[in-house]
Design a protein around this motif. Structure first.
Motif, PDB file in Angstrom:
ATOM      1  N   ASN A 292      37.543  87.930  41.765  1.00 53.49           N
ATOM      2  CA  ASN A 292      37.315  87.226  42.840  1.00 53.49           C
ATOM      3  C   ASN A 292      37.965  88.047  44.372  1.00 53.49           C
ATOM      4  O   ASN A 292      39.080  88.754  43.992  1.00 53.49           O
ATOM      5  CB  ASN A 292      38.428  86.086  42.838  1.00 53.49           C
ATOM      6  N   ARG A 294      38.575  87.263  48.346  1.00 52.09           N
ATOM      7  CA  ARG A 294      38.552  86.516  49.394  1.00 52.09           C
ATOM      8  C   ARG A 294      37.870  87.289  50.816  1.00 52.09           C
ATOM      9  O   ARG A 294      37.767  86.728  51.407  1.00 52.09           O
ATOM     10  CB  ARG A 294      40.006  86.092  49.573  1.00 52.09           C
ATOM     11  N   LYS A 299      32.711  86.388  44.627  1.00 63.00           N
ATOM     12  CA  LYS A 299      33.060  87.501  43.417  1.00 63.00           C
ATOM     13  C   LYS A 299      32.341  88.329  43.472  1.00 63.00           C
ATOM     14  O   LYS A 299      31.032  88.607  43.904  1.00 63.00           O
ATOM     15  CB  LYS A 299      32.768  86.374  41.959  1.00 63.00           C
TER      16      LYS A 299
END
Length: 393
Positions: A292, A294, A299
């Motif tokens: 992951n 951000r 992803k």
């Protein structure tokens, strides 16, 4: 009661067995095989024997007072033997001297080196998460899933595989993956693996999630670490490919779980054909197991331009200024088949430890302001690496 013996670790025993192909270094007999006690039972008669005795005292053969405990318990002081031959060498110190056993070990390991596909046969490495690595073969692969046979575990065991199936929801998302050297492919699991016991071992069926979006290799851009100039296209792809493989796992403070294990593998398996097979497995992981991010709001995978890894080899185990030449053949997005040699930086054990300790310390010191596990590591040019004193970066 504390033992005075400088015994081998579990990992060292496993490494000695693998490097010897589970054959006795002296009589060449196989030391592992099936047991009739159960369909998954194995008979092991192999021994990780000390060349120089693990402890002093009566009957201690070839004991060396000048060695440290770490040296006595290291892989360099070990040789893989069958149970009978291990007794034999400890009954005749004159015939089986330290020098003789070291030469015997080197000769046997050299004889077990694989040529091309050689003695690999149908079995190749299959990894299920970070702690389960096995030899096996793919039985079926298609839209409805992948089915493979496990013939032998290199790390972990069948109980841990059963536990994964039962406790699947408790595993971190990024650890629920499967990698196959035979397929040159891998990915995250969409559901727990189904395990079936058969006469030949265990068969496992998995569902693999669709790979994350691939990036056109020709659209890659990065900075040359030697000159500082911007690179584009295939030149940039090859440079970034090598940089990703050379960033040792756990040395990037912003994401302690990122990086490759190639430096670790080189330390343990240099001189063995297991090295190229384990490097291939790690390249597949870096190509298909997403984390992951951000920052990117999705992803991502470090090698997101790789569609399939066809083969990996190390023409030589020797390093040139700490760089290992790795030959990679792969299918790339927007390019098709590509083959080339990548120079990959290999950290020394001391550099690995120093880098990981520093990264851990820096991650803790800035934890209030940095979101760990979401910042992608970028290639660092040599001048910047020298200024930051980051080993292998």
């Amino acid at each position: 009661m504390t033992s005075s013996r400088d015994d081998f670790s579990r990992r060292t025993k496993s490494d000695l067995a693998l490097r010897a192909s589970y054959q006795c270094s002296l009589c060449k007999a196989s030391t592992v095989g099936p047991s009739d006690e159960a369909s998954n039972a194995v008979t092991m008669i192999g021994v990780a024997a000390h060349i120089a005795a693990a402890a002093s005292g009566p009957g201690a053969r070839r004991y060396d007072h000048s060695m440290t405990p770490e040296q006595r318990g290291s892989i360099d002081n070990g040789i893989w033997l069958c149970a009978s031959c291990s007794v034999l060498i400890d009954r005749d110190e004159v015939r089986y001297s330290t020098q003789n056993l070291h030469e015997l070990k080197l000769s046997h390991e050299a004889s077990r080196r694989l040529q091309g596909q050689g003695e690999v046969g149908r079995d190749d490495i299959i990894a299920i998460g970070p702690s389960l690595i096995a030899l096996g073969a793919v039985l079926r692969f298609g839209p409805d899933g992948c089915r493979f046979r496990i013939s032998h575990f290199l790390e972990g065991n069948i109980r841990e595989l059963w536990a994964l199936s039962v406790d699947f929801s408790k595993w971190p998302d990024e650890d629920r993956y499967v990698l196959s050297n035979e397929l040159g492919y891998g990915g995250l699991l969409s559901q727990p693996p189904a395990i079936e016991r058969t006469e030949s071992g265990h068969e496992v069926t998995v569902q693999i999630q669709v790979a994350t979006d691939r990036r056109n290799a020709l659209a890659t851009k990065t900075m040359c670490r030697e000159t500082g100039r911007m690179l584009g296209g295939m030149e940039a792809m090859e440079s970034l490919f090598g940089n990703v493989l050379g960033m040792a796992h756990g040395t990037w403070f912003a994401d302690l779980q990122s990086g490759s294990f190639i430096s670790d593998y080189h330390e343990r398996y240099a001189g063995s054909d297991w090295l190229s097979r384990l490097i291939m497995m790690d390249i597949i992981r870096l190509s298909f197991v997403p984390r992951n991010s951000r920052a990117a709001n999705k992803k991502v995978v470090p090698l997101d331009w790789v569609n399939r890894v066809n083969s990996v080899s190390t023409p030589t185990f020797e390093l040139t200024e700490q760089y290992l030449s790795i030959h990679v053949d792969a299918e790339l997005e927007g390019v098709g088949n590509w083959s080339g040699v990548l120079p990959v930086f290999i950290c020394t054990p001391e550099q690995l430890q120093e880098g990981r300790d520093r990264a851990q310390k820096n991650a803790i010191s800035i934890s209030p302001t940095v979101d760990h596990g979401i910042v992608e590591a970028l290639p660092v040019d040599k001048k910047t690496a020298d200024r930051l004193k980051l080993p292998g970066r």
